[in-house]
Design a protein around this motif. Structure first.
Motif, mmCIF file in Angstrom:
data_model
loop_
_atom_site.group_PDB
_atom_site.id
_atom_site.type_symbol
_atom_site.label_atom_id
_atom_site.label_comp_id
_atom_site.label_asym_id
_atom_site.label_seq_id
_atom_site.Cartn_x
_atom_site.Cartn_y
_atom_site.Cartn_z
ATOM 1 N N ILE A 269 7.916 -10.071 -0.765
ATOM 2 C CA ILE A 269 7.796 -8.357 -0.825
ATOM 3 C C ILE A 269 8.675 -8.060 -2.750
ATOM 4 N N LEU B 95 13.116 4.360 -9.231
ATOM 5 C CA LEU B 95 13.141 5.467 -8.362
ATOM 6 C C LEU B 95 13.962 6.901 -9.285
ATOM 7 N N VAL C 243 8.130 7.762 -8.440
ATOM 8 C CA VAL C 243 7.640 7.481 -7.814
ATOM 9 C C VAL C 243 7.398 6.691 -6.599
ATOM 10 N N ALA C 244 6.140 6.236 -6.145
ATOM 11 C CA ALA C 244 6.026 5.463 -5.189
ATOM 12 C C ALA C 244 6.195 4.100 -5.119
ATOM 13 N N MET C 245 7.393 3.448 -4.621
ATOM 14 C CA MET C 245 6.787 2.044 -4.531
ATOM 15 C C MET C 245 6.762 0.999 -3.014
ATOM 16 N N GLY C 246 6.324 0.094 -2.565
ATOM 17 C CA GLY C 246 5.761 -0.593 -1.082
ATOM 18 C C GLY C 246 5.052 0.119 -0.895
ATOM 19 N N SER C 247 4.205 0.606 -1.622
ATOM 20 C CA SER C 247 2.714 1.226 -0.150
ATOM 21 C C SER C 247 1.939 0.673 0.062
ATOM 22 N N VAL C 248 0.761 1.108 0.956
ATOM 23 C CA VAL C 248 0.702 0.186 0.976
ATOM 24 C C VAL C 248 -0.349 -0.653 0.670
ATOM 25 N N GLU D 115 5.560 5.580 7.223
ATOM 26 C CA GLU D 115 5.080 4.941 5.958
ATOM 27 C C GLU D 115 3.646 4.642 5.696
ATOM 28 N N ILE D 116 3.027 4.036 6.935
ATOM 29 C CA ILE D 116 1.410 3.890 6.510
ATOM 30 C C ILE D 116 0.430 4.569 6.477
ATOM 31 N N THR E 106 1.187 7.054 2.048
ATOM 32 C CA THR E 106 1.384 6.062 1.131
ATOM 33 C C THR E 106 0.487 5.407 1.059
ATOM 34 N N VAL E 107 -1.171 5.874 1.432
ATOM 35 C CA VAL E 107 -1.488 4.201 1.422
ATOM 36 C C VAL E 107 -2.472 4.413 0.229
ATOM 37 N N TYR E 108 -1.966 3.044 -0.918
ATOM 38 C CA TYR E 108 -2.483 3.447 -2.379
ATOM 39 C C TYR E 108 -3.517 3.792 -2.830
ATOM 40 N N ASP F 175 -3.388 7.211 -3.008
ATOM 41 C CA ASP F 175 -2.120 8.222 -2.370
ATOM 42 C C ASP F 175 -1.073 8.339 -2.649
ATOM 43 N N ASN F 176 -0.269 8.994 -1.983
ATOM 44 C CA ASN F 176 1.413 9.387 -1.812
ATOM 45 C C ASN F 176 1.276 11.027 -1.363
ATOM 46 N N TRP G 76 10.280 7.367 -4.079
ATOM 47 C CA TRP G 76 10.124 7.135 -2.631
ATOM 48 C C TRP G 76 9.681 5.233 -2.583
ATOM 49 N N ILE G 77 10.481 4.923 -1.145
ATOM 50 C CA ILE G 77 10.087 3.117 -1.633
ATOM 51 C C ILE G 77 10.349 2.495 0.051
ATOM 52 N N HIS G 78 9.447 1.392 0.104
ATOM 53 C CA HIS G 78 9.089 1.184 1.443
ATOM 54 C C HIS G 78 9.376 -0.575 1.049
ATOM 55 N N VAL G 79 10.200 -1.559 1.618
ATOM 56 C CA VAL G 79 10.119 -2.851 1.347
ATOM 57 C C VAL G 79 9.904 -3.302 2.361
ATOM 58 N N ALA G 80 10.627 -3.040 3.462
ATOM 59 C CA ALA G 80 9.683 -4.504 4.987
ATOM 60 C C ALA G 80 10.222 -3.576 6.248
ATOM 61 N N GLU H 48 12.972 -4.681 9.129
ATOM 62 C CA GLU H 48 14.158 -3.927 9.422
ATOM 63 C C GLU H 48 14.652 -3.566 8.246
#
Lengths: 393, 316
Positions: free
Chosen positions: A94, A200, A206-211, B53-54, B57-59, B61-62, B68-72, B74
């Protein structure tokens, strides 16, 4: 000129991390890495380094914290090995894909089972696909220098990839060698903190880690390939600058007596020193043997490796990790074959597996490898399986 | 006590943009909207893998007008800790202005909090990191299609606790683990429950939590249209009934003192909450009675914590 100090590899790395003025440090105890974070804790405890030191409850969290810190533009550092690295695995992929820089030191150790705290390259090799720039040192000085070189590469705007530096557990981490420790000013001027990546920031959200759905995921991956290609170029630039600044010259591969060699051993890490010593001995007996050490493992310096081996009759590739069921049994052997064949060279190879789980490696083991190379150098058929050096069958 | 807030006190700014892909009537979407109104634009949001999350922020789009951040899955709490550490050290070193106030808010689902993310959350709470962790609890793994989580209530149908000849929905014969109590056991200064059907209460709690330094946790009930088998226009009604029946109690804990923020002098029977939801449709009278007993016991526990009867008996 730096100051020459007797240091174990772990302490040497800790000095380099301090000199790089790392902002956020986080690690979980695991042998033989632990003394890196012990020393770093002391630096913070004594006020010698202004950093946030997070005492985390796992390696998974250690890397998660580093990702969060890098995401706000901090220079992050962690160290681990073996099971700790395995626990980080998900996040390694990741972080590299999020294009966040950091340096992570692996103190190479075997993977369980059986549980074993001693040195081989199972952990390091297990993350070869994770998209990190990966280097393996062969001396404590080199382990120290890799951290400094690592931040320069990681934070280069052409690269923006996290970097793994490494050294052999115990053999380097706990063995004292003279290490030239540079001043903090010199190190920081060589690897200045430039915050070259997106961060950030509430003023510029910004958004990081988008789908990344099927319309976009592939392009992200394609860019990682390009970044890795850039890293290859940047590595060469950085080591030249490093030599100018500090007088120590590194390259992606280190060759030894290869020019007229009929046979050669390719390998990685500290044991290459013993191999070079054996090459000296064998040369006196008239055996035309050479050696090649791969320092930069990802991106793999395929051109350099192929070119250096192009006139060698038979190459023995020593892997210090085993991939059961793979065609060669070793990661490095597969990479070397790919590098040679892609360039249309007619260089033949055999594989050695050696020194798993800290099994002692000696001059006699090198002799076995060289004997095998001489035995097969003119043979029509080569062994299809790796030759296991130093194992009880 | 200060004057109670009204809807007129809520900021008009919408930091959760329209056009996200959350379901019609999604309780989480209502919660996010009010969380952001309370937190404001100087906020960094961390999300683990989850519905919110899903869908937001479907790239490329946001829907988040804040960083904002999503990593994993857990590690939302751990990433939030790293962000806070980074901000603090960069302030000390003059990279970020010293007087800049930045909230770090992690918002995760029940799977990412009760189950797979509990270890990282414990680390963040234990270290005392200045992070607000909000769990929006839709009581199952809704993102992957309604699988049972450590938060699924007794008797609830999910795709992995189906109703068959032997199984009768969620099998755990007792109250689920108490997330707020887990947080309090880490000696946090502030912990609370909230519910998007009571948006002013939720807003006030987020505001208060962010005014306190250190680790804070808010556990938010999040009615889920597809997962709970309810109509899209019923998520607020179901959220309200959760409180009116005592299935959910809005309370807060601040430095050792508990306070129920939505007192219920007379409770409605839990049947009224359960019967609105398809996931409880199979329950027998006997099973409903057991759930009622669990609720009665929890109400008694909370009343004891408060020291008086703030949640009354079931109306006759």
């Amino acid at each position: 000129m730096g100051k020459v100090v007797p240091l174990g590899g772990n302490y040497a790395v800790a000095y380099a991390v301090k000199a790089c003025d790392v902002d956020v440090m986080t690690a979980y105890p695991i042998s033989p890495q632990t003394t890196i974070v012990e020393r770093l804790s002391e630096f913070v405890a004594n006020g010698e380094l202004d950093a946030e030191f997070l005492h985390v409850e796992s390696e998974h969290t250690a890397l998660s914290v580093a990702i969060g810190a890098a995401a706000v533009g901090a220079r992050a550092y962690s160290a681990t090995c073996s099971q700790g690295l395995a626990l980080m695995n998900e996040l390694l992929y990741i972080m590299s894909a999020m294009r966040l820089p950091m340096v992570l030191t692996i103190v190479n150790r075997a993977l369980s089972a059986p549980i074993n705290i001693w040195n081989d390259h199972s952990d390091f090799m297990s993350v070869q696909d994770a998209g990190w720039v990966m280097m393996m040192s062969a001396s404590n000085q080199e382990a120290y220098d890799e951290v400094i070189i690592g931040y320069r590469i990681a934070e280069d705007p052409r690269v923006l990839l996290p970097v793994i530096t490494s050294m052999d557990g115990y053999i380097q981490s706990h063995v004292v060698e003279p290490v030239e420790v540079e001043s903090d000013e010199d190190v920081l001027s060589f690897a200045p903190k430039r915050r070259t990546w997106y961060v950030l920031d509430p003023d510029k959200p910004v958004a990081m880690g988008s789908v990344g759905d099927p319309n976009y995921y592939y392009e992200f991956k394609r860019q990682q390939w390009e970044a890795m290609k850039e890293a290859r170029q940047v590595f060469d630039e950085v080591v030249v600058d490093f030599a100018k600044k500090f007088g120590r010259r590194y390259s992606a591969i280190e060759t030894y007596m290869l020019d007229d060699a009929e046979v050669a051993i390719v390998g990685m890490g500290s044991f290459m020193g013993t191999i070079k010593a054996y090459v000296d001995r064998a040369r006196k007996e008239g055996i035309k043997v050479g050696a090649l050490r791969v320092k930069l493992y990802r991106p793999f310096p395929a051109d350099d490796v192929a070119k250096a081996l192009s006139n060698v009759k038979l190459v023995g590739v020593m892997d210090r990790a085993l991939v059961p069921g793979s065609p060669t049994g070793g990661h490095l052997h597969s990479d070397v074959i790919a590098a040679i064949k892609q360039r249309g060279l007619d260089v033949r190879t055999i594989g050695f597996i050696a020194g798993l789980g800290g099994r002692l490696l000696t001059m006699d083991n090198v002799k076995q490898m060289v004997s095998a190379l001489i035995k097969y150098k003119d043979a029509r058929e080569l062994p299809k399986e790796p030759i296991f050096i130093g194992v009880r069958e | 006590m200060s004057k109670p807030i009204t809807v007129w006190d809520l900021p008009r700014d919408e930091l959760l943009a329209p056009g996200h892909r959350m379901c019609q009537g999604c309780g989480a979407a209502i919660a996010f909207r009010h969380i952001l109104k309370a937190a404001g634009k100087d906020t960094i949001v961390v999300m683990p893998t989850c519905c919110g999350e899903i869908t937001s922020t479907v790239y490329p789009d946001n829907a988040w007008r804040v960083p904002w951040i999503h990593v994993a899955f857990e590690n939302a709490a751990a990433v939030a800790s790293g962000i806070r550490a980074g901000i603090e050290v960069l302030k000390r070193k003059g990279v970020i202005p010293k007087d800049r106030q930045i909230n770090v808010v992690a918002i995760g689902g029940d799977g990412g909090t009760f189950d797979i993310g509990l270890q990282a959350l414990s680390g963040t709470l234990e270290r005392g990191d200045d992070v607000l962790y909000i769990c929006y609890d839709n009581e199952a793994y809704m993102n992957t299609g309604i699988q049972r989580s450590g938060s699924t209530p007794m008797g609830a149908w999910t795709t992995t606790t189906p109703v068959g000849k032997i199984w009768r929905g969620e099998w755990r014969p007792k109250k689920r683990k108490d997330l707020v109590a887990i947080a309090i056991a880490h000696n946090v200064p502030y912990a609370a429950t909230a519910n998007p059907a009571f948006p002013l209460d939720l807003y006030a709690k987020v505001k208060k939590a962010l005014s306190i330094r250190g680790p804070k946790l808010i556990h938010v009930l999040s009615p889920c249209v597809p997962g709970w088998r309810i109509e899209p226009d019923k998520s607020v009604a179901v959220g309200k009934l959760a409180v009116l029946t005592g299935m959910w109690i809005n309370y807060e804990y601040e430095n050792g003192v508990y306070r129920v923020t939505t007192p219920v002098p007379k409770r409605k029977p839990v049947r009224e909450y359960l019967r609105l939801q398809g996931r409880f449709r199979h329950l027998s009278e006997e099973e409903i009675k057991k759930i009622q007993q669990l609720v009665d016991a929890e109400v008694e526990r909370i009343n004891k914590l408060i020291g008086k009867e703030v949640i009354g008996p079931v109306e006759g």
